[in-house]
Motif scaffolding. Structure first.
Motif, PDB file in Angstrom:
ATOM      1  N   ASP A   1      -0.899  22.927 -29.938  1.00 13.39           N
ATOM      2  CA  ASP A   1      -0.385  21.582 -30.043  1.00 13.39           C
ATOM      3  C   ASP A   1      -1.751  20.614 -30.026  1.00 13.39           C
ATOM      4  O   ASP A   1      -2.877  21.079 -29.936  1.00 13.39           O
ATOM      5  N   THR A   2      -1.367  19.372 -30.042  1.00 13.89           N
ATOM      6  CA  THR A   2      -2.517  18.540 -30.220  1.00 13.89           C
ATOM      7  C   THR A   2      -3.502  18.274 -29.065  1.00 13.89           C
ATOM      8  O   THR A   2      -4.524  17.698 -29.246  1.00 13.89           O
ATOM      9  N   GLU A   3      -3.075  18.905 -27.827  1.00  8.11           N
ATOM     10  CA  GLU A   3      -3.902  18.991 -26.913  1.00  8.11           C
ATOM     11  C   GLU A   3      -4.480  20.104 -26.517  1.00  8.11           C
ATOM     12  O   GLU A   3      -4.979  20.384 -25.437  1.00  8.11           O
ATOM     13  N   LEU A   4      -4.447  20.955 -27.537  1.00  2.45           N
ATOM     14  CA  LEU A   4      -5.110  22.451 -27.515  1.00  2.45           C
ATOM     15  C   LEU A   4      -4.558  23.211 -26.588  1.00  2.45           C
ATOM     16  O   LEU A   4      -5.061  23.953 -25.835  1.00  2.45           O
ATOM     17  N   ARG A   5      -3.007  23.194 -26.211  1.00  8.51           N
ATOM     18  CA  ARG A   5      -2.220  24.001 -25.491  1.00  8.51           C
ATOM     19  C   ARG A   5      -1.684  25.173 -26.451  1.00  8.51           C
ATOM     20  O   ARG A   5      -1.184  24.754 -27.456  1.00  8.51           O
TER      21      ARG A   5
ATOM     22  N   MET B   1      -3.973  36.884 -23.834  1.00  6.22           N
ATOM     23  CA  MET B   1      -2.692  36.037 -23.792  1.00  6.22           C
ATOM     24  C   MET B   1      -1.484  36.942 -23.498  1.00  6.22           C
ATOM     25  O   MET B   1      -1.554  37.911 -23.900  1.00  6.22           O
ATOM     26  N   ILE B   2      -0.792  36.394 -22.653  1.00  7.55           N
ATOM     27  CA  ILE B   2       0.517  36.947 -22.309  1.00  7.55           C
ATOM     28  C   ILE B   2       1.529  35.938 -22.392  1.00  7.55           C
ATOM     29  O   ILE B   2       1.215  34.795 -22.459  1.00  7.55           O
ATOM     30  N   PRO B   3       2.907  35.928 -22.692  1.00  2.00           N
ATOM     31  CA  PRO B   3       3.824  35.039 -22.728  1.00  2.00           C
ATOM     32  C   PRO B   3       3.868  33.991 -21.633  1.00  2.00           C
ATOM     33  O   PRO B   3       4.113  32.846 -21.864  1.00  2.00           O
TER      34      PRO B   3
ATOM     35  N   ASP C   1       1.761  27.004 -23.132  1.00  3.00           N
ATOM     36  CA  ASP C   1       1.615  25.590 -22.423  1.00  3.00           C
ATOM     37  C   ASP C   1       0.390  25.580 -21.646  1.00  3.00           C
ATOM     38  O   ASP C   1      -0.070  24.548 -21.440  1.00  3.00           O
ATOM     39  N   ARG C   2      -0.434  26.492 -21.748  1.00  2.00           N
ATOM     40  CA  ARG C   2      -1.823  26.714 -20.997  1.00  2.00           C
ATOM     41  C   ARG C   2      -2.876  26.082 -22.072  1.00  2.00           C
ATOM     42  O   ARG C   2      -2.747  26.610 -23.054  1.00  2.00           O
ATOM     43  N   PRO C   3      -3.890  25.551 -21.398  1.00  2.00           N
ATOM     44  CA  PRO C   3      -4.952  24.896 -22.609  1.00  2.00           C
ATOM     45  C   PRO C   3      -5.722  26.175 -22.982  1.00  2.00           C
ATOM     46  O   PRO C   3      -6.088  27.258 -22.274  1.00  2.00           O
TER      47      PRO C   3
END
Length: 124
Positions: A20-24, A38-40, A44-46
């Motif tokens: 997203d625009t906040e690099l999440r 990464m895992i599911p 939403d984590r940065p």
């Protein structure tokens, strides 16, 4: 639908990350986990909180630059196990042409790079 997109990205085997625009992390293909751990539960984590398997750690800076300039950024990157990819980060636009984040894809260029390296060694 979302599940159709997941099936498509997993089928074409292109490591892909949506931010997203906040690099999440918004979503990612299963193959992207080989490059960025990464895992599911990381949805939403940065991006900056995740560990990559790349030899250079410029992924966050590249993503920030794409959002700032709205220009695609490409560069060759290598994983710690020696595999080469062309990293391409592109702004992610909605159907209304609004910036909703960015997409990072990693195109496998390993055979090309290793073929070029071998050719260069033979010509020197």
């Amino acid at each position: 639908t979302f599940s159709d997109m997941k099936i498509l990205f997993d089928a074409i085997e292109v490591p892909t990350i949506f931010l997203d625009t906040e690099l999440r992390i918004k979503r990612f293909s299963s193959h992207a986990s080989a490059i960025v751990n990464m895992i599911p539960a990381d949805i939403d984590r940065p991006l900056e909180h995740l560990v990559t398997n790349l030899t250079s750690e410029n992924l966050v800076e590249d993503a920030q630059a794409v959002l700032k300039t709205l220009q695609r950024r490409e560069r060759e990157v290598q994983t710690k196990n020696g595999h080469w990819y062309l990293m391409r980060a592109t702004p992610y636009r909605s159907l209304d042409n609004l910036i909703e984040g960015l997409v990072i894809v990693f195109l496998d260029i390993d055979q090309y790079k290793k073929g070029c390296d071998a050719g260069q060694k033979l010509n020197t």
